[in-house]
Design an enzyme around this catalytic site. Sequence first.
Site, PDB file in Angstrom:
ATOM      1  CG  ASP A 140      -5.907  -1.592 -26.876  1.00  0.00           C
ATOM      2  OD1 ASP A 140      -6.872  -0.807 -26.946  1.00  0.00           O
ATOM      3  OD2 ASP A 140      -5.805  -2.470 -26.003  1.00  0.00           O
ATOM      4  N   GLY A 174      -6.841   2.001 -24.435  1.00  0.00           N
ATOM      5  CA  GLY A 174      -5.556   1.629 -25.034  1.00  0.00           C
ATOM      6  C   GLY A 174      -4.575   1.021 -24.050  1.00  0.00           C
ATOM      7  NE  ARG A 175      -5.486  -4.337 -21.936  1.00  0.00           N
ATOM      8  CZ  ARG A 175      -6.561  -4.647 -21.238  1.00  0.00           C
ATOM      9  NH1 ARG A 175      -6.686  -4.236 -20.002  1.00  0.00           N
ATOM     10  NH2 ARG A 175      -7.519  -5.365 -21.763  1.00  0.00           N
TER      11      ARG A 175
HETATM   12  O1  F6P Z   1      -8.025  -4.494 -25.478  1.00  0.00           O
HETATM   13  C1  F6P Z   1      -8.950  -3.605 -25.966  1.00  0.00           C
HETATM   14  C2  F6P Z   1      -9.548  -2.788 -24.880  1.00  0.00           C
HETATM   15  O2  F6P Z   1     -10.580  -2.086 -25.517  1.00  0.00           O
HETATM   16  C3  F6P Z   1      -8.582  -1.869 -24.113  1.00  0.00           C
HETATM   17  O3  F6P Z   1      -8.305  -0.683 -24.772  1.00  0.00           O
HETATM   18  C4  F6P Z   1      -9.317  -1.650 -22.833  1.00  0.00           C
HETATM   19  O4  F6P Z   1      -8.457  -1.353 -21.773  1.00  0.00           O
HETATM   20  C5  F6P Z   1      -9.965  -2.973 -22.610  1.00  0.00           C
HETATM   21  O5  F6P Z   1     -10.149  -3.569 -23.871  1.00  0.00           O
HETATM   22  C6  F6P Z   1     -11.278  -2.910 -21.912  1.00  0.00           C
HETATM   23  O6  F6P Z   1     -11.724  -4.194 -21.770  1.00  0.00           O
HETATM   24  P1  F6P Z   1     -13.119  -4.609 -21.168  1.00  0.00           P
HETATM   25  O7  F6P Z   1     -14.156  -4.242 -22.171  1.00  0.00           O
HETATM   26  O8  F6P Z   1     -13.008  -6.076 -20.979  1.00  0.00           O
HETATM   27  O9  F6P Z   1     -13.287  -3.821 -19.920  1.00  0.00           O
END
Ligand code: F6P
Length: 411
Positions: free
Chosen positions: A145, A192-193
């Site tokens: 991110d 990238g939230r």
């Molecule tokens: O924090 C990294 C990230 O890849 C973010 O970009 C994304 O929103 C999140 O992790 C997704 O997480 P998970 O794999 O736990 O759904």
Amino acid sequence: MTKKRNIIVGQSGGPTSVINSSLAGVYKTAKERGFDKVYGMLHGIQGLLDEQYVDLSSQIHTDMELELLMRTPSAFLGSCRYKLPEIHDNPAVYEKIFMILDKLGIEAFIYIGGNDSMDTIKKLSDYAIIKGHNQKFLGVPKTIDNDLAQTDHTPGFGSAAKYIAASTKEVIRDALCLTYNKEMITIIEIMGRNAGWLTGATALSRTEECDGPDLIYLPELPFDIDKFLNNVKELLKKKHSIVIAVSEGIKLMDGRYVCELSGGTNYVDAFGHKQLQGTAAYLASFLSAEIGCKTRSIEFSTLQRCASHMASRVDINEAFMVGGAAVKAADEGDTGKMVVIDRVSDDPYMSAASTYDVHLIANNEKLVPRNWVNQEGNYITDDFINYIEPLIQGDCQPFMVNGLPQHLVLK
Ligand code: F6P
């Protein structure tokens, strides 16, 4: 008899394709600096609390295996999204962790992760100081991110950006070929939230022979769906294939995530982060209904953080560097810090590692500055492109066996 000096390392949060290069950097530097055992927490602090760890020398025997580790995506040791309680709320958790660290003769605790993981380093280093424990706690930056404060960028970002830019280029080529007298809208959703660094990286696909995406929407700016529809209609007057990059985290003016409009998922992790998914799918059906042409949504999803066959050499090297720098800092007495990457020069690109107070990093999000997005809020500026470009340079070919990349896995 000289006292044994042991070190422990863990990986935490969403993985990247170069997180294991940091692990390799920790291991190699710890050995070079005379640490005896290098332990690896299995599934980060959560596993450690259950006394789940390995002696890394039982996993890495040769330089070749270390090289293979550097080319292996995802967290070799397993990861977790585990929030340590506040010290005063549950001191027993801390007592247990320090009991385990004492039992293992740990001098230095290294945690490879993003801003949630730096919260762990912050709390453990604070607790150690309050209670007079001698262990040193150092954070190693990691996140696709790129939203960690005080560091020029984070390991993992460059490789994810490279994969995203290359894949966007390929998607644009594909989307162009079936648009003879026919319109087609492709929407690509990027992780990238709340930070749009990776979504902006799609613009790197704009090269001599490729137009790049037509519109780019970052989560830093409110998403105006009516303006979006107008932009798309205008573009369709000029071209038949339109490719749009959207962040998974774009929000409407009223604060709702666009992905929530389609129902999305209700999953929320220990840090209160909602699982973001379905933005592109929602917008593709919205445009299909409004415009009546063919639309397609593409989620790069986890591919963008595990595509180690597209890793950037700069990224792999820097990931290794920050792992080693954390060991050096801890060995020299630093604690409560995270290693940061300083950009020394752009051309030729050069960087160096230093350390920064983790209290100013944990739980903060570094967002894309407003002046790196155009006035209309639907594309990024050249400054943004110039910032990312050096980070995707160079390749690191996987070791191919029978036509596929080989990985090092925990035995
Ligand atoms: O924090 C990294 C990230 O890849 C973010 O970009 C994304 O929103 C999140 O992790 C997704 O997480 P998970 O794999 O736990 O759904």
